[in-house]
Design a protein around this motif. Structure first.
Motif, PDB file in Angstrom:
ATOM      1  N   LYS A  54      34.773  40.559  24.560  1.00 35.90           N
ATOM      2  CA  LYS A  54      35.277  41.633  25.408  1.00 35.90           C
ATOM      3  C   LYS A  54      34.618  41.612  26.779  1.00 35.90           C
ATOM      4  CE  LYS A  54      36.481  44.849  21.672  1.00 35.90           C
ATOM      5  NZ  LYS A  54      36.141  46.135  21.022  1.00 35.90           N
ATOM      6  N   GLN A  55      33.307  41.432  26.811  1.00 40.67           N
ATOM      7  CA  GLN A  55      32.583  41.400  28.083  1.00 40.67           C
ATOM      8  C   GLN A  55      33.042  40.214  28.934  1.00 40.67           C
ATOM      9  OE1 GLN A  55      28.451  41.365  26.983  1.00 40.67           O
ATOM     10  NE2 GLN A  55      28.433  43.509  26.339  1.00 40.67           N
ATOM     11  N   ALA A  56      33.195  39.066  28.303  1.00 41.29           N
ATOM     12  CA  ALA A  56      33.615  37.876  29.047  1.00 41.29           C
ATOM     13  C   ALA A  56      35.034  38.047  29.577  1.00 41.29           C
ATOM     14  CB  ALA A  56      33.527  36.640  28.147  1.00 41.29           C
ATOM     15  N   GLU A  64      39.262  38.082  38.767  1.00 41.83           N
ATOM     16  CA  GLU A  64      40.627  37.793  39.229  1.00 41.83           C
ATOM     17  C   GLU A  64      41.134  38.882  40.172  1.00 41.83           C
ATOM     18  OE1 GLU A  64      42.767  37.237  35.609  1.00 41.83           O
ATOM     19  OE2 GLU A  64      42.431  35.060  35.580  1.00 41.83           O
ATOM     20  N   ALA A  65      40.755  40.137  39.913  1.00 39.82           N
ATOM     21  CA  ALA A  65      41.127  41.221  40.816  1.00 39.82           C
ATOM     22  C   ALA A  65      40.444  41.040  42.169  1.00 39.82           C
ATOM     23  CB  ALA A  65      40.745  42.566  40.199  1.00 39.82           C
ATOM     24  N   GLN A  66      39.188  40.622  42.121  1.00 33.69           N
ATOM     25  CA  GLN A  66      38.456  40.370  43.366  1.00 33.69           C
ATOM     26  C   GLN A  66      39.067  39.201  44.136  1.00 33.69           C
ATOM     27  OE1 GLN A  66      34.457  39.762  41.948  1.00 33.69           O
ATOM     28  NE2 GLN A  66      33.966  41.939  41.946  1.00 33.69           N
ATOM     29  N   ARG A  67      39.555  38.206  43.393  1.00 37.52           N
ATOM     30  CA  ARG A  67      40.178  37.062  44.058  1.00 37.52           C
ATOM     31  C   ARG A  67      41.442  37.490  44.793  1.00 37.52           C
ATOM     32  NH1 ARG A  67      42.013  31.832  40.679  1.00 37.52           N
ATOM     33  NH2 ARG A  67      43.332  33.421  39.682  1.00 37.52           N
ATOM     34  N   SER A  68      42.208  38.382  44.206  1.00 41.37           N
ATOM     35  CA  SER A  68      43.423  38.867  44.886  1.00 41.37           C
ATOM     36  C   SER A  68      43.070  39.554  46.197  1.00 41.37           C
ATOM     37  CB  SER A  68      44.176  39.843  43.966  1.00 41.37           C
ATOM     38  OG  SER A  68      44.603  39.187  42.786  1.00 41.37           O
ATOM     39  N   ALA A  69      42.029  40.389  46.152  1.00 44.35           N
ATOM     40  CA  ALA A  69      41.598  41.070  47.373  1.00 44.35           C
ATOM     41  C   ALA A  69      41.055  40.072  48.385  1.00 44.35           C
ATOM     42  CB  ALA A  69      40.534  42.117  47.038  1.00 44.35           C
ATOM     43  N   ALA A  70      40.306  39.065  47.884  1.00 40.86           N
ATOM     44  CA  ALA A  70      39.743  38.058  48.786  1.00 40.86           C
ATOM     45  C   ALA A  70      40.844  37.215  49.427  1.00 40.86           C
ATOM     46  CB  ALA A  70      38.773  37.166  48.019  1.00 40.86           C
ATOM     47  N   ALA A  71      41.892  36.924  48.668  1.00 42.17           N
ATOM     48  CA  ALA A  71      43.013  36.155  49.222  1.00 42.17           C
ATOM     49  C   ALA A  71      43.692  36.928  50.347  1.00 42.17           C
ATOM     50  CB  ALA A  71      44.011  35.835  48.109  1.00 42.17           C
ATOM     51  N   ALA A  72      43.821  38.232  50.164  1.00 42.66           N
ATOM     52  CA  ALA A  72      44.407  39.063  51.221  1.00 42.66           C
ATOM     53  C   ALA A  72      43.511  39.060  52.464  1.00 42.66           C
ATOM     54  CB  ALA A  72      44.597  40.488  50.711  1.00 42.66           C
ATOM     55  N   ASP A  73      42.190  39.079  52.245  1.00 47.94           N
ATOM     56  CA  ASP A  73      41.254  39.021  53.380  1.00 47.94           C
ATOM     57  C   ASP A  73      41.376  37.695  54.122  1.00 47.94           C
ATOM     58  OD1 ASP A  73      40.298  41.528  52.744  1.00 47.94           O
ATOM     59  OD2 ASP A  73      38.538  40.803  51.641  1.00 47.94           O
ATOM     60  N   MET A 112      36.192  33.717  48.917  1.00 39.72           N
ATOM     61  CA  MET A 112      37.233  33.427  47.939  1.00 39.72           C
ATOM     62  C   MET A 112      36.827  32.247  47.044  1.00 39.72           C
ATOM     63  SD  MET A 112      41.287  32.872  48.576  1.00 39.72           S
ATOM     64  CE  MET A 112      42.393  32.605  47.193  1.00 39.72           C
ATOM     65  N   GLU A 113      36.215  31.244  47.620  1.00 40.37           N
ATOM     66  CA  GLU A 113      35.748  30.096  46.834  1.00 40.37           C
ATOM     67  C   GLU A 113      34.669  30.522  45.847  1.00 40.37           C
ATOM     68  OE1 GLU A 113      34.525  27.320  49.761  1.00 40.37           O
ATOM     69  OE2 GLU A 113      36.566  26.787  50.388  1.00 40.37           O
ATOM     70  N   SER A 114      33.792  31.418  46.289  1.00 37.08           N
ATOM     71  CA  SER A 114      32.736  31.918  45.401  1.00 37.08           C
ATOM     72  C   SER A 114      33.331  32.682  44.223  1.00 37.08           C
ATOM     73  CB  SER A 114      31.787  32.831  46.187  1.00 37.08           C
ATOM     74  OG  SER A 114      30.834  33.418  45.330  1.00 37.08           O
ATOM     75  N   ILE A 115      34.359  33.492  44.497  1.00 34.84           N
ATOM     76  CA  ILE A 115      35.011  34.249  43.432  1.00 34.84           C
ATOM     77  C   ILE A 115      35.718  33.293  42.467  1.00 34.84           C
ATOM     78  CG2 ILE A 115      36.867  35.879  42.939  1.00 34.84           C
ATOM     79  CD1 ILE A 115      36.088  37.361  45.496  1.00 34.84           C
ATOM     80  N   ALA A 116      36.294  32.227  43.009  1.00 31.11           N
ATOM     81  CA  ALA A 116      36.962  31.244  42.149  1.00 31.11           C
ATOM     82  C   ALA A 116      35.964  30.609  41.187  1.00 31.11           C
ATOM     83  CB  ALA A 116      37.629  30.170  42.997  1.00 31.11           C
ATOM     84  N   ARG A 117      34.747  30.339  41.687  1.00 29.65           N
ATOM     85  CA  ARG A 117      33.710  29.786  40.811  1.00 29.65           C
ATOM     86  C   ARG A 117      33.298  30.815  39.750  1.00 29.65           C
ATOM     87  NH1 ARG A 117      31.999  27.515  45.791  1.00 29.65           N
ATOM     88  NH2 ARG A 117      30.524  29.227  46.137  1.00 29.65           N
ATOM     89  N   GLN A 118      33.247  32.081  40.144  1.00 30.79           N
ATOM     90  CA  GLN A 118      32.921  33.140  39.184  1.00 30.79           C
ATOM     91  C   GLN A 118      33.976  33.211  38.075  1.00 30.79           C
ATOM     92  OE1 GLN A 118      32.303  36.890  41.154  1.00 30.79           O
ATOM     93  NE2 GLN A 118      30.919  36.012  42.661  1.00 30.79           N
ATOM     94  N   ARG A 123      35.628  32.373  32.559  1.00 38.76           N
ATOM     95  CA  ARG A 123      36.530  31.779  31.569  1.00 38.76           C
ATOM     96  C   ARG A 123      35.772  30.875  30.603  1.00 38.76           C
ATOM     97  NH1 ARG A 123      41.592  30.327  35.638  1.00 38.76           N
ATOM     98  NH2 ARG A 123      42.564  32.421  35.581  1.00 38.76           N
ATOM     99  N   ALA A 124      34.773  30.177  31.121  1.00 36.12           N
ATOM    100  CA  ALA A 124      33.948  29.329  30.257  1.00 36.12           C
ATOM    101  C   ALA A 124      33.182  30.191  29.259  1.00 36.12           C
ATOM    102  CB  ALA A 124      32.975  28.504  31.100  1.00 36.12           C
ATOM    103  N   ALA A 125      32.726  31.367  29.706  1.00 36.15           N
ATOM    104  CA  ALA A 125      32.011  32.283  28.812  1.00 36.15           C
ATOM    105  C   ALA A 125      32.940  32.789  27.710  1.00 36.15           C
ATOM    106  CB  ALA A 125      31.438  33.459  29.604  1.00 36.15           C
TER     107      ALA A 125
END
Length: 204
Positions: A54-56, A64-73, A112-118, A123-125
């Motif tokens: 659940k945590q992962a 993914e929500a942060q990535r959407s916001a970062a893409a808009a930025d 955005m690249e940093s969020i993609a790595r996150q 997902r690996a977790a």
């Protein structure tokens, strides 16, 4: 000698039978304790695994929500950079504005690249947490094997109880002891006659 129905007329020394029953009782108690501990550990591991998954999954959703916001930025920074570049070419914007627009765009891309790595890490977790389910399956199999062992020992204990019950020989009827071929302290074998009773009411 006259005896009543249900009266004890012979007893086979129960020492060996009692020792056998005590052994199986002790074994059953030890295995039962193992089963309880294993089941408790299994329940704990299942809860922990559920929490980890659940945590992962929550971390993936957040990233993914942060990535959407970062893409808009990034898009906004790109528009600002393009507009500032055109104005700079027309000498309508200072070099400082151009530098600031370029820096803002690069910063947005880096974020955005940093969020993609996150997201990749999250997902690996999730995959790792789900793979731990295999450990749960192994532990369940171990618990089931111990439960089967407990059942087998319980069956042996029941047999020992039955054999011990046969150590006490009681009169099946009211009667008179006619023959007592087995004497106290004598070793007897299976099927050997211990006592012969006569039913006085059946004489003719």
């Amino acid at each position: 000698e006259a005896v009543k129905k249900g009266q004890l007329i012979a007893e086979i020394a129960p020492d060996e039978l009692e020792a056998e029953r005590a052994f199986y009782q002790h074994s059953a108690a030890g295995i039962e304790s193992q089963v309880e501990e294993s089941e408790a550990a299994l329940r704990l591991q299942e809860r922990q695994l559920g929490d980890q998954v659940k945590q992962a999954e929550a971390a993936v959703a957040t990233a993914e929500a942060q990535r959407s916001a970062a893409a808009a930025d990034v898009d906004r920074a790109k528009v600002t950079l393009d507009r500032t570049r055109e104005l700079f070419k027309q000498q309508l914007a200072p070099a400082q504005a151009m530098d600031e627009a370029r820096t803002a765009h690069e910063s947005a891309q880096a974020k955005m690249e940093s969020i993609a790595r996150q997201i990749d890490a999250a997902r690996a977790a999730v995959a790792l947490a789900r793979s731990n389910a295999e450990q749960i399956a192994v532990r369940k199999s171990q618990v089931q094997a111990t439960q089967h062992q407990l059942a087998a020992v319980g069956a042996q204990r029941t047999k020992a109880d039955v054999r011990l019950g046969f150590a006490r020989v009681v009169a099946p009827i009211d009667g008179v002891v006619d023959v007592q071929p087995a004497r106290e302290g004598e070793v007897v074998t299976a099927g050997q006659t211990l006592v012969t009773l006569i039913d006085p009411d059946d004489l003719w």
